[in-house]
Every structure is written in C-alpha cells, then in structure tokens.
Design an enzyme around this catalytic site. Structure first.
Site, PDB file in Angstrom:
ATOM      1  N   ARG A 155      -2.158  -8.886  -1.271  1.00 56.57           N
ATOM      2  CA  ARG A 155      -3.286  -9.799  -1.490  1.00 56.57           C
ATOM      3  C   ARG A 155      -3.942  -9.564  -2.855  1.00 56.57           C
ATOM      4  O   ARG A 155      -4.217 -10.461  -3.601  1.00 56.57           O
ATOM      5  CB  ARG A 155      -4.339  -9.596  -0.398  1.00 56.57           C
ATOM      6  CG  ARG A 155      -4.331 -10.687   0.637  1.00 56.57           C
ATOM      7  CD  ARG A 155      -5.376 -10.430   1.660  1.00 56.57           C
ATOM      8  NE  ARG A 155      -5.498  -9.006   1.918  1.00 56.57           N
ATOM      9  CZ  ARG A 155      -6.635  -8.386   2.239  1.00 56.57           C
ATOM     10  NH1 ARG A 155      -7.743  -9.059   2.331  1.00 56.57           N
ATOM     11  NH2 ARG A 155      -6.655  -7.090   2.480  1.00 56.57           N
TER      12      ARG A 155
ATOM     13  N   GLY B  15       6.304   5.082  14.633  1.00 59.02           N
ATOM     14  CA  GLY B  15       6.213   5.206  13.170  1.00 59.02           C
ATOM     15  C   GLY B  15       5.886   6.601  12.659  1.00 59.02           C
ATOM     16  O   GLY B  15       6.570   7.140  11.798  1.00 59.02           O
TER      17      GLY B  15
ATOM     18  N   ALA C  42       3.954  -2.192  11.278  1.00 60.85           N
ATOM     19  CA  ALA C  42       2.518  -2.209  10.957  1.00 60.85           C
ATOM     20  C   ALA C  42       1.694  -2.337  12.249  1.00 60.85           C
ATOM     21  O   ALA C  42       1.376  -1.324  12.884  1.00 60.85           O
ATOM     22  CB  ALA C  42       2.231  -3.345   9.992  1.00 60.85           C
ATOM     23  N   ARG C  43       1.389  -3.537  12.637  1.00 59.36           N
ATOM     24  CA  ARG C  43       0.711  -3.799  13.911  1.00 59.36           C
ATOM     25  C   ARG C  43       1.341  -5.048  14.524  1.00 59.36           C
ATOM     26  O   ARG C  43       1.650  -6.006  13.814  1.00 59.36           O
ATOM     27  CB  ARG C  43      -0.795  -4.026  13.705  1.00 59.36           C
ATOM     28  CG  ARG C  43      -1.590  -2.754  13.440  1.00 59.36           C
ATOM     29  CD  ARG C  43      -1.674  -1.860  14.671  1.00 59.36           C
ATOM     30  NE  ARG C  43      -2.467  -0.666  14.438  1.00 59.36           N
ATOM     31  CZ  ARG C  43      -1.966   0.520  14.076  1.00 59.36           C
ATOM     32  NH1 ARG C  43      -0.680   0.664  13.883  1.00 59.36           N
ATOM     33  NH2 ARG C  43      -2.761   1.563  13.906  1.00 59.36           N
TER      34      ARG C  43
ATOM     35  N   GLU D 182       0.858  -4.173  23.336  1.00 60.87           N
ATOM     36  CA  GLU D 182       1.434  -2.870  23.710  1.00 60.87           C
ATOM     37  C   GLU D 182       0.756  -2.308  24.949  1.00 60.87           C
ATOM     38  O   GLU D 182      -0.461  -2.411  25.056  1.00 60.87           O
ATOM     39  CB  GLU D 182       1.253  -1.881  22.552  1.00 60.87           C
ATOM     40  CG  GLU D 182       2.155  -2.210  21.387  1.00 60.87           C
ATOM     41  CD  GLU D 182       1.974  -1.250  20.218  1.00 60.87           C
ATOM     42  OE1 GLU D 182       1.512  -0.110  20.415  1.00 60.87           O
ATOM     43  OE2 GLU D 182       2.303  -1.665  19.105  1.00 60.87           O
TER      44      GLU D 182
ATOM     45  N   GLY E 223       0.848  -1.198   0.000  1.00 61.32           N
ATOM     46  CA  GLY E 223       0.000   0.000   0.000  1.00 61.32           C
ATOM     47  C   GLY E 223       0.876   1.237   0.000  1.00 61.32           C
ATOM     48  O   GLY E 223       2.036   1.198  -0.428  1.00 61.32           O
ATOM     49  N   ARG E 224       0.317   2.326   0.529  1.00 58.44           N
ATOM     50  CA  ARG E 224       1.055   3.601   0.503  1.00 58.44           C
ATOM     51  C   ARG E 224       2.402   3.494   1.196  1.00 58.44           C
ATOM     52  O   ARG E 224       3.437   3.907   0.659  1.00 58.44           O
ATOM     53  CB  ARG E 224       0.222   4.693   1.180  1.00 58.44           C
ATOM     54  CG  ARG E 224      -0.889   5.233   0.326  1.00 58.44           C
ATOM     55  CD  ARG E 224      -1.715   6.213   1.127  1.00 58.44           C
ATOM     56  NE  ARG E 224      -2.525   5.505   2.089  1.00 58.44           N
ATOM     57  CZ  ARG E 224      -3.852   5.425   2.046  1.00 58.44           C
ATOM     58  NH1 ARG E 224      -4.504   6.068   1.106  1.00 58.44           N
ATOM     59  NH2 ARG E 224      -4.516   4.745   2.944  1.00 58.44           N
ATOM     60  N   ILE E 225       2.404   2.926   2.415  1.00 58.51           N
ATOM     61  CA  ILE E 225       3.656   2.896   3.186  1.00 58.51           C
ATOM     62  C   ILE E 225       4.620   1.865   2.580  1.00 58.51           C
ATOM     63  O   ILE E 225       5.820   2.128   2.443  1.00 58.51           O
ATOM     64  CB  ILE E 225       3.387   2.633   4.683  1.00 58.51           C
ATOM     65  CG1 ILE E 225       2.524   3.773   5.249  1.00 58.51           C
ATOM     66  CG2 ILE E 225       4.691   2.521   5.466  1.00 58.51           C
ATOM     67  CD1 ILE E 225       2.025   3.558   6.680  1.00 58.51           C
TER      68      ILE E 225
ATOM     69  N   HIS F  87       6.562   2.216  19.290  1.00 55.05           N
ATOM     70  CA  HIS F  87       5.518   2.628  18.341  1.00 55.05           C
ATOM     71  C   HIS F  87       5.695   4.098  17.907  1.00 55.05           C
ATOM     72  O   HIS F  87       4.843   4.946  18.189  1.00 55.05           O
ATOM     73  CB  HIS F  87       4.118   2.393  18.928  1.00 55.05           C
ATOM     74  CG  HIS F  87       3.065   2.214  17.870  1.00 55.05           C
ATOM     75  ND1 HIS F  87       2.001   1.370  18.007  1.00 55.05           N
ATOM     76  CD2 HIS F  87       2.918   2.788  16.637  1.00 55.05           C
ATOM     77  CE1 HIS F  87       1.237   1.432  16.925  1.00 55.05           C
ATOM     78  NE2 HIS F  87       1.778   2.289  16.073  1.00 55.05           N
TER      79      HIS F  87
HETATM   80  C1  DGY Z   1      -1.026   4.502  12.615  1.00 53.61           C
HETATM   81  O1  DGY Z   1      -1.293   5.602  12.139  1.00 53.61           O
HETATM   82  O2  DGY Z   1      -1.733   3.522  12.391  1.00 53.61           O
HETATM   83  C2  DGY Z   1       0.193   4.399  13.451  1.00 53.61           C
HETATM   84  O3  DGY Z   1       0.373   3.161  13.981  1.00 53.61           O
HETATM   85  C3  DGY Z   1       0.202   5.467  14.526  1.00 53.61           C
HETATM   86  O4  DGY Z   1       0.448   6.649  13.944  1.00 53.61           O
END
Ligand code: DGY
Length: 303
Positions: free
Chosen positions: A162, A271, A221-222, A251, A140-142, A269
């Site tokens: 996917r 990002g 990501a997560r 977390e 995706g974008r990131i 976290h």
């Molecule tokens: C998001 O935007 O989903 C990051 O994890 C927090 O900025």
C-alpha cells in the site's frame, strides 16, 4: 513462565487450548498484564471487564484479535512478537508453495497407499517453480523474507504494498506494482498483509479472476484476507491452478470445498510453529510485560 511466576501471581494458569469466554473474563478481572494468543478475542467488553489491565502481550505478530483502539483509549499497552518469526514463517510459505506446485501431499498419500504401482511418465505431474514469477502482496518483514528466498529459484519478484517503500532497503530487481498487475503477472501470489478493515477479502472473486489459470495462491497471513468461497469456486472451475493455505476465515473450521480439493494444500496455522521461534515469542511477551509493569517503554508496542 518461570520468569513470570517468580515475580507475579498468575490469575489464570497458562493453557494450550483457548479459554472459554467466561474463563477469559474471570482471568482478566484482576490482572495487570495478560499474554494472549490469536485465538483469544480481546474486544471492548473484555477490556471493560479488566479495569486494572496495563499491558496485553499478544503471542503473535498479527494483533487483529485485539480491539487496539479501545485498548489505547483505556491506556492499555498492546505488544506483539515481530522479527523472531519472520524467517520461520517465510520458510513455511515456501513449504506450502513447493508442496502445492509439486503435489507433495498427493504424492505422499499415493506412496503410502499400497496402491502405487510404480513410476509412470504422467504420474502426479506438477508445475515448475524455478524461473517462474513470484508476486508478493504486502512487502513487510515476512514478504521480504519470502522474496529473498526466491533468488535461489531464479524467480522475478513483483510486489504490491500500500505504501511506497524505501527502495534502498529492497532488492533493486523487485518491482513494485498495483495489486491488479501483481495478480495478472505472477505465477505464484503470496499474501503477507495484516488483517485490517482494508485487507478483509482483499482477494475476492474479482481479484481471483485476474490471476492466471495456471497460478497458485499462497496464504500464510490471515484467512479473512481471502474470500474462501470465491477461492473454492475459482479452483473448482479451473480458473486457478491451486492454493496453499495456512490460515482460514473461520479457524479451526475449513470451508467444505477446501477439504476436498486436491489442488489445495491445507496446514493448521503453522507459520511460526518451530520450537525455537515459539520460545522466542514467549520471551518477547515476558520482556514486554516486564517493561510496562516496571515503567519502561515496551520494546514491541503496537499501540
Ligand atoms: C502470527 O504471529 O500472527 C501468526 O499467525 C502466529 O504465530
């Protein structure tokens, strides 16, 4: 917040640390709009306790903290903050990748320790990044922003997504593959998928076994996309060279193994954590709330 205060009354004051469940329920009881962060779990019970709520502006691009189906069923608009944090998160992904491969944190600790005895030919030897293969899971974008930066490191990019993507929007040299082929073929694997039922533990013991013992896993990501216990075992047993993590399953708690493994770089976290980006994320939340309350389409509606 000035923009909000000028036009609306606040039922709960803005605060830095997550509210208790009771404070969350109380704050939303009479609210028409809410700004929340990824630490607030907006589940069906919270939504039920907020009968007047019309819009939830999530201060994040990921919105796995919100029960979106229930929100939709209640006619509540949910919005997120895409785009403004893309490059910032991609930068941090590279910070983790480089720090992990080149043992930056271990070097920092040694340099400050007072025990460093000087340059040695075999001191803190790391792994080259230049020319290695980068695997991206979730283009995706990131994911794309991370892949673009790989050009400067002369790195071939393999990716798994996917959906088949419109190749005209992608660098022709990036190669789309199955998840398995990206895992087996990459020296660095970076995760950029949203957390959904399908991506929960997307990288578990079986997937980690496919990775090269010299490879590194990077996760901005997560946390729950990775089975942390399986990751710890893979690094401990030498089946994976290391990992760079910004996100965790529970977390702010870290799996105990992650706290002790020097091959794993852990960040809290961060990002999207630059001043400029966080201000822009706030502005987007305000714009989305104003749009909904003024009867206009929300620019960043996810449901
Ligand atoms: C998001 O935007 O989903 C990051 O994890 C927090 O900025």
């Amino acid at each position: 917040m000035v923009l909000i205060r000028e036009r609306f009354s606040l039922t709960a004051p803005p605060q830095v640390s997550p509210p208790s469940r009771a404070a969350l329920l109380k704050g939303l009881r009479e609210a028409h709009a809410a700004v929340c962060t990824l630490t607030e779990v907006i589940d069906g019970n919270v939504l039920k306790a907020a009968p007047d709520l019309r819009v939830i502006a999530n201060y994040a691009v990921g919105y796995n903290n919100i029960a979106v189906k229930e929100a939709k069923a209640r006619g509540i608009v949910v919005t997120n903050t895409p785009d403004v944090l893309t490059e910032t998160t991609a930068d941090l992904t590279w910070a983790l990748l480089l720090a992990t491969a080149r043992r930056v944190l271990e070097g920092d600790r040694l340099a400050r320790s007072g025990t460093w005895t000087g340059w040695e030919p075999t001191q803190l030897l790391g792994t080259d990044v230049y020319g290695k293969t980068l695997g991206i899971i979730g283009m995706g974008r990131i994911g794309r922003a991370v892949a673009r930066r790989a050009m400067g490191f002369n790195m071939p990019v393999l990716y798994h997504n996917r959906r088949t993507l419109d190749h005209s929007t992608l660098n022709a040299q990036w190669r789309q593959m199955s998840l398995q082929d990206v895992l087996t073929g990459s020296d660095f694997v970076s995760l950029h998928v949203p957390l959904t039922v399908e991506t929960h533990h997307l990288i578990g013991a079986a997937e980690l076994r496919l990775m090269r013992p010299t490879a590194y896993l990077i996760n901005t990501a997560r946390g729950t996309v990775v089975d942390e216990a399986a990751l710890v075992a893979a690094v401990q047993e030498g089946r994976l060279a290391g990992a760079g993590l910004d996100v965790y399953e529970e977390e702010p708690a870290l799996h105990p193994g992650l706290r002790t493994l020097p091959q794993v770089v852990t960040l809290p976290h961060l990002g999207s954590a630059t001043l400029h980006t966080r201000i822009q994320m706030g502005m987007i939340c305000v714009q989305n709330i104003l749009a909904v309350l003024e009867g206009r389409p929300a620019p960043n509606r996810v449901v």
